[in-house]
Enzyme design. Structure first.
Site, short mmCIF file in Angstrom:
data_model
loop_
_atom_site.label_atom_id
_atom_site.label_comp_id
_atom_site.label_asym_id
_atom_site.label_seq_id
_atom_site.Cartn_x
_atom_site.Cartn_y
_atom_site.Cartn_z
CD GLU A 257 5.38 -0.27 2.39
OE1 GLU A 257 4.91 -1.41 2.49
OE2 GLU A 257 5.66 0.44 3.37
CD GLU B 68 6.89 -5.12 2.00
OE1 GLU B 68 6.22 -4.93 3.04
OE2 GLU B 68 7.70 -4.29 1.56
#
Length: 754
Positions: A332, A429
């Site tokens: 991320e 995710e």
């Protein structure tokens, strides 16, 4: 409470005698496999070295995450040993397979990294032998002084039939025994016995007809594979407690739920060798993050050198494992800069972008590509892949569904509504929380804690607003518990959070699976679904499907079905019911689709439809049935959306069939005709397993068997019971008995919640 531990200095000391005369050896190393993190190492009051990198480097999640506690560990967390040698020493040994298409031949790149102590080169012979493949080659080698590598190219005998390594559900995980013998003119002979596997991996990013952007999928041994699985976090706050058995249980549970992949998340640890060994054996592919997550990292020279050493060490250690299919630079951090999570002032943005490229591209990527040419690399997750590269390694929108992978969380929308989910190329995710079962919580709590609003419940919830979000999601489709007995009310809440989580992730995963073969409005060709998260680090509410200790939540039982190799999936769009066949099989099948409608009030079906000769295409998701809901209700007289439910399965010859799936026509809190059932079960032993025969007097949604803290798992759980009788098998993980299981058994269905 334990924070003071991390704020203090700690000294670990040991007095020892060397088991040999160190003076007789040219080189003696004191080897620390793992030190956490900033430390000074002294021997006889002489400083031998300093450490500043646990992987070498911090394990970030030690300082708490939204699914775990803050236990910043420090000290010696892996083995310490003394090694002594003359002449030369083998430091790393790796085997990487390659397949030459035009020659239709496999070859191996066998790399050995040595520390040569002598001041002159050492010559000798290296023999590589793989008996089962009738392959033996001998090489003349010369080791130069200092640290260096030799790379041997071993051609596999073309007349030998090589069985490739396949992911779980797609074939065998064949490995071959290989012996490498180093016979040098000085020093002792070294014999290295290894397991060698043959598989190729490609990450395909190509234009798709009818869609802007690029594909993002994995080809294993030339075959596109839909990635099914979850995300792995550290199995314990204290890594030395993680045993081979702990890992085996968790990973076997992933495979048993029809998963073929896990993403090792970048805020935890590079797992121990046994983790990857088990994945090799059972066919679990690994998306391996490097350990950088949700943060901005320095790029000074010392830090970069430490990172380069870490990456080089981990790639050399792990690259022989066929299970690892991708290296990913971070978790991320591309998204963090693109979305300005850290409120970087506009004038400074260029500096942070430059630092990002320096760390992940010019250092990490450069080392990965030089050490391992057999696997793809992406700089981040989520990323736009090649589009991110084109945009200077930082895309404007890393969540763009037309490229790369996406992370997606939404706790405010209705999770039963498939239209809220992104029609992405790859979902790496996504998730919803639930509470672990009462038997897991009971071990770490007291009776005053057993309430959804207790201090304990608030303290264990590390995701802001998490407990309320679960309540709101439950309330959309179920009645909230109102029992005057606080413990009963707490247990009912736990049950409903697990039902809700399982149903939400079922809906989302089925959406990703049925989107694999279609492009709609330029989006689709979804080729991966990795939900967050597989395992738990402690006893607390989290996104996990396996509780701390390995007990299966309802989500994990649901995963066994929604990841099944053959599955019919239904969704509703503009009043039409669509059913798709989803298949991971390598060949087409001619099957019968059975669609059964029940009224909630009766175990006798209202109507049955059998559509024969349905072609289920190999490795595809295609529409096989559609009907307007109004026609279906008309056809099945006396049915309304609130009074009936649709179930369906695919059936072939010789007992070949898919799991039975279902589609709710309304929220269950609005269901008409649902009656409280009398559930009963008889238990008997059969060899190493136990047979539970369940009986019901009425249709029962989300029937759950729980045997408390007896370790093991059921063949099915949390199911919709539409027949009087159902047989469920219990697989124990430790010795138990019929009596113990009977006395521990709790049977719950939706109408037991009051």
């Amino acid at each position: 409470m334990y924070r003071w531990i991390s704020l203090d200095n700690w000294t670990y000391s040991r007095t020892f005698k060397t088991p040999f005369d160190v003076r007789k050896w040219q080189k003696v190393n004191l080897v620390f496999e793992g030190v956490d993190t900033v430390a000074q190492i002294l021997l006889n009051n002489v400083t031998l070295g300093r450490t500043d990198n646990m992987f070498n480097r911090y394990e970030q999640c030690s300082f708490s995450w939204d699914w775990g506690p803050s236990f910043p560990t420090q000290g010696i967390w892996k083995d310490v040993r003394i090694e002594a040698y003359n002449h030369y020493h083998l430091i790393y040994f790796s085997i990487t397979p390659f397949f030459v298409k035009n020659a239709q031949q496999w070859y191996l790149e066998v790399e050995s990294i040595f520390d040569v102590v002598s001041s002159k080169p050492i010559a000798g012979l290296v023999t590589v032998n793989i008996p089962k493949l009738q392959t033996q080659q001998t090489f003349n080698v010369k080791l130069q002084p200092g640290e260096g590598s030799i790379v041997l190219l071993v051609n596999i005998n073309k007349s030998a039939a090589v069985e490739a390594w396949w992911p779980n559900g797609h074939g065998k995980q064949t490995g071959y025994n290989m012996t490498t013998t180093f016979m040098m003119e000085a020093g002792c002979q070294i014999e290295k016995v290894s397991k060698v596997y043959f598989r190729t991996v490609e990450l395909v990013q190509e234009p798709i007809p009818g869609s802007p952007g690029l594909s993002f999928y994995f080809r294993i041994n030339g075959r596109p594979i839909f990635i099914k699985g979850s995300n792995w976090i550290p199995a314990d706050s204290f890594q030395d407690r993680v045993t081979y058995d702990t890992l085996r249980l968790l990973l076997k549970s992933a495979a048993d739920a029809n998963m073929n992949a896990l993403r090792v998340w970048g805020g935890g640890v590079y797992e121990q060798d046994e983790f990857y060994d088990i994945c090799d054996e059972i066919g679990i592919m690994i998306w391996q993050d490097f350990m950088f997550a949700c943060a901005l990292y320095p790029t000074n020279q010392n830090y970069l050198e430490s990172v380069r050493a870490e990456v080089s060490h981990q790639v050399r250690r792990l690259k022989s494992h066929p299970s690892i299919i991708l290296w990913s630079g971070n978790n991320e951090n591309e998204a963090a800069i693109a979305g300005n999570w850290f409120s970087i002032p506009a004038p400074d943005r260029g500096v942070y972008i430059k630092d990002y490229v320096t760390l992940y591209v010019k250092n990490i990527r450069e080392i990965v590509l030089s050490e391992d040419k057999s696997r793809p690399f992406v700089a981040s997750s989520p990323t736009n892949g090649l589009e991110s590269v084109k945009e200077g390694w930082l895309s404007q929108d890393p969540y763009d569904t037309h490229y790369g992978d996406t992370h997606f969380y939404d706790y405010n929308s209705d999770c039963w509504n498939w239209t809220v989910y992104p029609r992405t190329r790859f979902a790496s995710e996504y998730g919803f929380q639930s509470w672990p079962s009462f038997s897991t919580i009971e071990k770490v709590s007291s009776p005053e804690d057993w309430s959804y609003t207790s201090n304990f419940s608030l303290h264990r919830q590390h995701h802001e607003g998490g407990n309320i979000q679960m309540l709101q999601e439950i309330e959309r489709h179920f009645k909230l518990p109102q029992s005057p007995d606080p413990v009963k009310k707490f247990k009912d809440m736990i049950y409903l959070t697990q039902v809700m989580q399982a149903q939400c992730i079922k809906t989302e995963t089925e959406f990703y699976r049925f989107s694999q073969s279609e492009i709609i409005n330029g989006e689709g060709h979804t080729m991966g679904a990795l939900y967050w998260q597989l395992n738990d680090i402690w006893q607390a509410p989290s996104w996990a499907s396996l509780e701390y200790g390995g007990k299966w939540k309802l989500l994990h039982y649901f995963a066994q079905n929604f990841f099944a190799p053959l599955l019919p999936v239904a969704y509703e769009d503009k009043g039409m019911l669509h059913i798709y066949s989803v298949s991971d099989f390598h060949e087409d099948h001619k099957l019968t689709l059975r669609v059964v409608v029940h009224a909630w009030s009766s175990l006798e079906p209202v109507c049955i439809l059998a559509k024969e000769g349905v072609t289920v295409k190999a490795q595809s998701a295609l529409p096989i049935y559609k009907e307007s809901i109004s026609d279906l209700l008309e056809r099945c007289r006396n049915c309304t959306r609130k009074s009936c439910i649709v179930t369906f399965c695919l059936v072939g010859e010789d007992g070949f069939q898919s799991p039975t799936n279902y589609y709710f026509l309304s929220s269950l809190k609005d269901a008409v005709g649902l009656e409280k059932t009398q559930l009963s079960a008889s238990v008997s032993q059969q060899d190493d397993t136990y047979i539970f025969v369940l009986q019901t007097t009425a249709i029962a949604p989300f029937v759950t068997l729980d045997v408390g803290s007896i370790k093991g798992r059921f063949s099915d759980n949390g199911f919709l019971m539409t027949e009087k009788k159902k047989v469920v098998v219990f697989y124990p993980w430790e010795p138990t008995s019929v009596e113990e299981l009977e006395s521990s058994l709790t049977l719950t269905s939706l109408l037991d919640v009051v």
